[in-house]
Design an enzyme around this catalytic site. Structure first.
Site, PDB file in Angstrom:
ATOM      1  N   VAL A 742       4.993   9.063  -7.731  1.00 52.50           N
ATOM      2  CA  VAL A 742       6.366   9.556  -7.560  1.00 52.50           C
ATOM      3  C   VAL A 742       6.757   9.678  -6.075  1.00 52.50           C
ATOM      4  O   VAL A 742       7.846  10.127  -5.748  1.00 52.50           O
ATOM      5  CB  VAL A 742       6.557  10.894  -8.316  1.00 52.50           C
ATOM      6  CG1 VAL A 742       5.885  12.038  -7.566  1.00 52.50           C
ATOM      7  CG2 VAL A 742       8.012  11.205  -8.580  1.00 52.50           C
ATOM      8  N   GLU A 744       7.747   7.627  -3.694  1.00 53.94           N
ATOM      9  CA  GLU A 744       8.912   6.925  -3.149  1.00 53.94           C
ATOM     10  C   GLU A 744      10.196   7.216  -3.921  1.00 53.94           C
ATOM     11  O   GLU A 744      11.286   7.172  -3.367  1.00 53.94           O
ATOM     12  CB  GLU A 744       8.666   5.414  -3.212  1.00 53.94           C
ATOM     13  CG  GLU A 744       7.449   4.971  -2.446  1.00 53.94           C
ATOM     14  CD  GLU A 744       7.065   3.548  -2.803  1.00 53.94           C
ATOM     15  OE1 GLU A 744       7.012   2.718  -1.903  1.00 53.94           O
ATOM     16  OE2 GLU A 744       6.841   3.258  -3.996  1.00 53.94           O
TER      17      GLU A 744
END
Lengths: 786, 179
Positions: A742, A744
């Site tokens: 998670v 980016e």
């Protein structure tokens, strides 16, 4: 394992390295000094495209303290990730303003700087390629040798005699027929400018190149040490194993420190200085202007729908103004053909993604690369189509959203294990009390106050963009006191990965967190291989590798304990740092007692040193078909959604965000505190892209804002009143404890959600970023006069 | 990165040619006496002469705040101050925050609230926060934002930093009223 029984997974222990960081003891490459170290400075091209007629370095070489001056003649090497297209120092021609044309190593930075100022270069300025249309026209070729460049075949598709570094396609169904049969067809053109990563630590590298052999030792602020090694070996024509890359603390990366950057130039300078270590630390201006950015992009999109809101067809051209060299740019372009339709099921689709060479600073990976950009097009288009249909944009998304049993544009069938985009959208809509667009009457009432509120929604999805063969590994060693040391090849650049790996190892081994250390300084001579620290893949792939290494360690310890207890291995279990007999739990041996072999009272010993080993390779991925884009590109999709409630000042055009809610289906939280940190930080980076950031070039291709003075990133005074992170946990069957990446994702679709809320507030559809006060105020004025 | 061809448009290093000057000051409670180049910045003096690498260099033009130190009670960007301007001054850097092997309350709260990720802005951020709390033990959220507005952070989104400063302020006030 039952979720509720986890001791460390899903908890929020403090960051492992926080002590070093709050006391100033964490040493970055910036802070490193080595015996005999020299300092490098470079001369940069003032022109976007020019012939180098002559270079005179005699005065620079004569300056006392100068140890080496190199030009393109001295660096006959091409380097590149996917297209081997970039010289370490420009030779004969420069392709962007900021490109290195000469470099100096001297005893201190001031002498190096002075030497650079003494280099005389004669240029013949040439016309340059500055726009997407100019690039497509191909009257001027940025790389005249494009037909001969070496590249990664089967994945990227450079076009002959053009500026197209790669043209990737997805073609599914029959779009033209579907458009003809559509109730409504909506076309739009969207644009966003190039953006800078601005890690607080600029790029820095120190190289020590043995003049008598091929051996090179590098200390770098790189995200991907093994990629640096591989790419440098290829460029120099030497063995990978002759290159050692060490990564101490890294002051932020965001993709800009993936790949290879200052390392080869530092190595050539070191070699020219008889192997003395040479340090190249980029100035802030070089960070903006010499080192790569996120590409500008234009998206032309056409969507066909039925009367009741089912999307039947979509055709998009994504054209990336990717600068002078391909670097990651072609891979950024590639993401568009499997991800660039958004998290929706669309039966007939045609996506063209063209990564274009232009005479500007080149582009690379930037946090969730390709996705913030394509989602700016897709998620704004979803709202604009919903407006035309007269359907609530929430309902329009829900009608078309991906879910179990539905098929992606690459032909992948989604399952329960993939996660749920609709859970994310529902959660954020609830959090911001979404009730549909306001009416023109409601807007009018607010206008009298000088400020108008607006709400918006946007969806997102992303999967790691990586080669189908991507792999990683972990080694766990144990001491006589039962404490373990975990080694991985990926890098903690501040995202908290090492803390998460520590929790995973502690959970599997069932030992206290204090007994697990993830070895900090990463070294290709010691740490096991990892492809690259990119793509939000570390938790998923690294986590799986650490689980396997810990399980391997337990298996080895059980085998020794089984001999001691004269029982079968199956009778043994582990817990609290012991291997014990399941039926006679008093028969137990501590991990420490088994770490280096078990010794009987008479001195006789069995077993040996316990070392856990775990590897993980991307499972079942394939290259995408050249013509149709079909294949399996995604190891793991992470879905997400944002909802925003904001206020626009009608006079100044200033946007104030009251609340932004961001939900992600991350399968299983490993460290809640750190995930929330990723969300808070990622959302604010997205707000920067949305509201203020963007590189500006003049007509000749000179970058006009290469400083924090003119390139504004958000400060503490620019944060929303409230950011609400929402963690949704539909586990992925093959994720570590069910987890997905998670890191980016929080940045993706933030510009889109703000653009959508601005429509709700103003009744104006914005097509270009940034949504800064200037652009908004101008649009309000134009809207009122029309 | 300037146009070295266009002299008017170009920064060019010119050696000061001046003889070294004596500098006397106090850094983290320690008296320092050194002969220095009068053109040297306070940032370079700390990092190059004193080898105090905790103070970071992010831009060298006073825009990012990574080099913030406390000079005579005020948070200042050390890249914009000449070392000789610190003649006789009291300087505190990140290395001077903990006492007797114990972290300051502010450092502890940065860890607890995870007010850091990559850690590169952290030393400067801590110094701006300390200067604020030293002059205003009970700041509002807006006062905290104002105090750190010159310290850029690309990782955290600032919220956790603001929380850390506010909870440190609370704990420091409690420690004062109890002690």
């Amino acid at each position: 394992m039952d979720k509720r029984q986890y001791k460390y997974i899903g908890k929020s222990p403090d960051r492992s390295e926080a002590l070093e960081k709050v006391t100033g003891r964490a040493a970055y490459v910036h802070d490193m000094e080595l015996p005999g170290m020299l300092y490098a400075k470079a001369l940069h091209s003032p022109y976007a495209r020019a012939k180098i007629v002559s270079i005179d370095v005699s005065a620079a070489k004569a300056l006392p303290g100068v140890k080496a001056v190199l030009t393109g003649e001295d660096a006959p090497y091409l380097v590149g990730l996917y297209m081997i297209d970039k010289r370490i120092i420009a030779k004969d021609i420069v392709r962007y303003q900021g490109e290195v044309v000469a470099a100096v190593a001297a005893t201190d930075e001031r002498i190096a700087e002075e030497a650079v100022s003494l280099i005389k270069v004669e240029y013949e300025v040439l016309p340059s390629v500055q726009t997407i249309d100019e690039a497509l026209e191909a009257k001027i070729l940025v790389h005249e040798d494009i037909n001969d460049l070496e590249y990664m075949k089967g994945v990227f598709f450079p076009q002959k005699d053009s500026n197209i570094a790669s043209w990737n396609k997805t073609v599914r169904g029959d779009v033209e027929k579907a458009f003809e049969e559509s109730y409504l067809v909506v076309e739009n053109e969207m644009y966003l400018p190039a953006a800078a990563h601005t890690p607080l630590e600029t790029h820095a590298a120190i190289a020590e190149a043995d003049p008598y052999s091929d051996r090179i030792k590098i200390w770098s602020s790189a995200q991907s040490p093994f990629a640096v090694r591989q790419l440098m070996a290829k460029s120099f024509g030497i063995a990978e194993s002759d290159i050692q890359v060490i990564i101490p603390y890294v002051g932020g990366g965001f993709g800009g420190k993936a790949g290879i950057h200052l390392e080869p130039l530092s190595a050539l300078l070191s070699k020219a200085c008889k192997g003395r270590p040479v340090k190249y630390k980029a100035t802030r201006e070089e960070e903006f202007n010499q080192l790569p950015t996120r590409a500008a992009m234009r998206g032309r999109i056409k969507t066909g729908v039925t009367k009741d809101g089912k999307i039947t067809a979509m055709k998009v051209y994504y054209d990336w103004d990717s600068g002078a060299y391909a670097d990651y740019g072609v891979n950024v372009g590639k993401t568009a053909i499997y991800s660039g339709a958004g998290a929706y099921e669309i039966p007939n689709v045609e996506i063209h993604s063209r990564t274009l060479y232009t005479n500007k600073v080149f582009s690379t990976a930037y946090r969730g690369f390709g996705h913030l950009e394509t989602h700016w097009v897709i998620e704004r288009q979803m709202d604009m189509v919903a407006q035309k249909l007269g359907i609530d944009p929430y309902d329009f998304r829900m009608i078309n959203i991906l879910g179990p049993g539905k098929t992606t544009v690459s032909g992948e069938v989604i399952t329960e294990s993939t996660g749920s985009p609709s859970d994310c959208l529902k959660a954020v809509a609830r959090e911001i009390n979404w009730t549909g667009y306001q009416s023109e009457e409601e807007r009018e009432i607010q206008r009298k106050t000088g400020k108008v509120r607006g709400k918006g929604l946007a969806l997102l999805h992303k999967a790691p963009a990586m080669p189908a063969f991507t792999s990683t590994a972990s080694i766990i060693q144990i001491d006589g006191d039962g404490k373990v040391k975990v080694m991985i090849g990926a890098i903690d650049i501040g995202q908290g990965a090492n803390t998460a790996m520590r929790q995973i190892a502690a959970e599997v081994l069932d030992i206290p967190l204090e007994n697990v250390e993830v070895v900090w300084e990463s070294d290709t001579q010691k740490n096991p291989y990892d492809w690259q620290t990119v793509a939000s893949k570390l938790t998923f792939m690294g986590g799986n590798a650490v689980i396997k290494a810990a399980e391997d360690m337990i298996k080895q310890m059980k085998e020794v304990a089984a001999q001691v207890f004269r029982c079968d291995v199956s009778k043994l279990s582990h817990g609290d740092g012991y291997i014990y007999h399941v039926h006679h739990p008093h028969k137990k041996l501590s991990y420490g007692n088994l770490a280096r072999g078990y010794s009987y009272e008479n001195g006789n010993a069995i077993g040996g040193v316990i070392i856990g080993r775990g590897t993980y390779i991307a499972d079942g991925l394939t290259n995408l078909d050249k013509e149709t884009g079909e294949g399996l590109p995604a190891l793991v999709w992470t879905y997400g959604a944002h909802g925003v409630d904001l206020e626009v000042d009608l006079e100044t055009g200033d946007v104030h965000i009251l609340k932004i809610a961001s939900a992600f289906d991350l399968g299983q939280a490993i460290n809640k505190k750190m995930i929330e940190g990723q969300i808070m930080g990622g959302v604010l980076q997205g707000i920067g892209s949305a509201l203020s950031e963007g590189l500006k070039f003049n007509a000749e291709g000179k970058l006009l804002n290469p400083t924090f003075t003119d390139y504004k990133i958000p400060s503490a005074k620019d944060i929303p009143d409230e950011i609400v992170p929402i963690l949704i946990e539909n586990p992925q069957a093959d994720g570590p404890f069910g987890a997905r990446g998670v890191g980016e994702h929080p940045m993706i679709s933030v510009p889109s959600v703000i653009g959508n809320a601005l429509y709700d507030a103003l009744g104006i559809n914005f097509h270009k970023l940034p949504l800064n006060p200037e652009n908004i105020a101008l649009a309000i004025a134009a809207h009122h006069t029309s | 990165m300037c146009d070295h061809e266009v002299k008017t448009n170009c920064f060019e290093y010119i050696d000061s040619q001046m003889p070294p000057v004596p500098l006397e000051l106090n850094v983290n409670g320690e008296s320092i006496y050194e002969l220095i180049d009068p053109a040297m910045t306070l940032l370079d003096f700390l990092r190059v002469s004193l080898k105090l690498f905790g103070t970071k260099e992010g831009c060298r033009e006073g825009e990012c705040g990574a080099c913030t130190v406390i000079m005579n009670g005020r948070a200042v960007p050390s890249c914009l101050i000449l070392a000789i301007e610190a003649q006789g001054a009291d300087i505190i850097t990140v290395e001077g925050l903990s006492k007797n092997g114990e972290l300051s309350i502010l450092q502890q709260e940065f860890i607890k609230e995870d007010g850091l990720q990559c850690g590169f802005c952290t030393p400067g951020m801590l110094m701006s926060a300390k200067a604020l709390l030293d002059r205003n033990p009970n700041p509002t959220v807006d006062e905290v934002k104002e105090a750190i507005a010159g310290n850029l952070c690309r990782c955290t989104g600032y919220k956790s930093i603001i929380n850390a400063i506010l909870s440190a302020a609370k704990r420091e006030r409690e420690a004062l009223s109890n002690g």
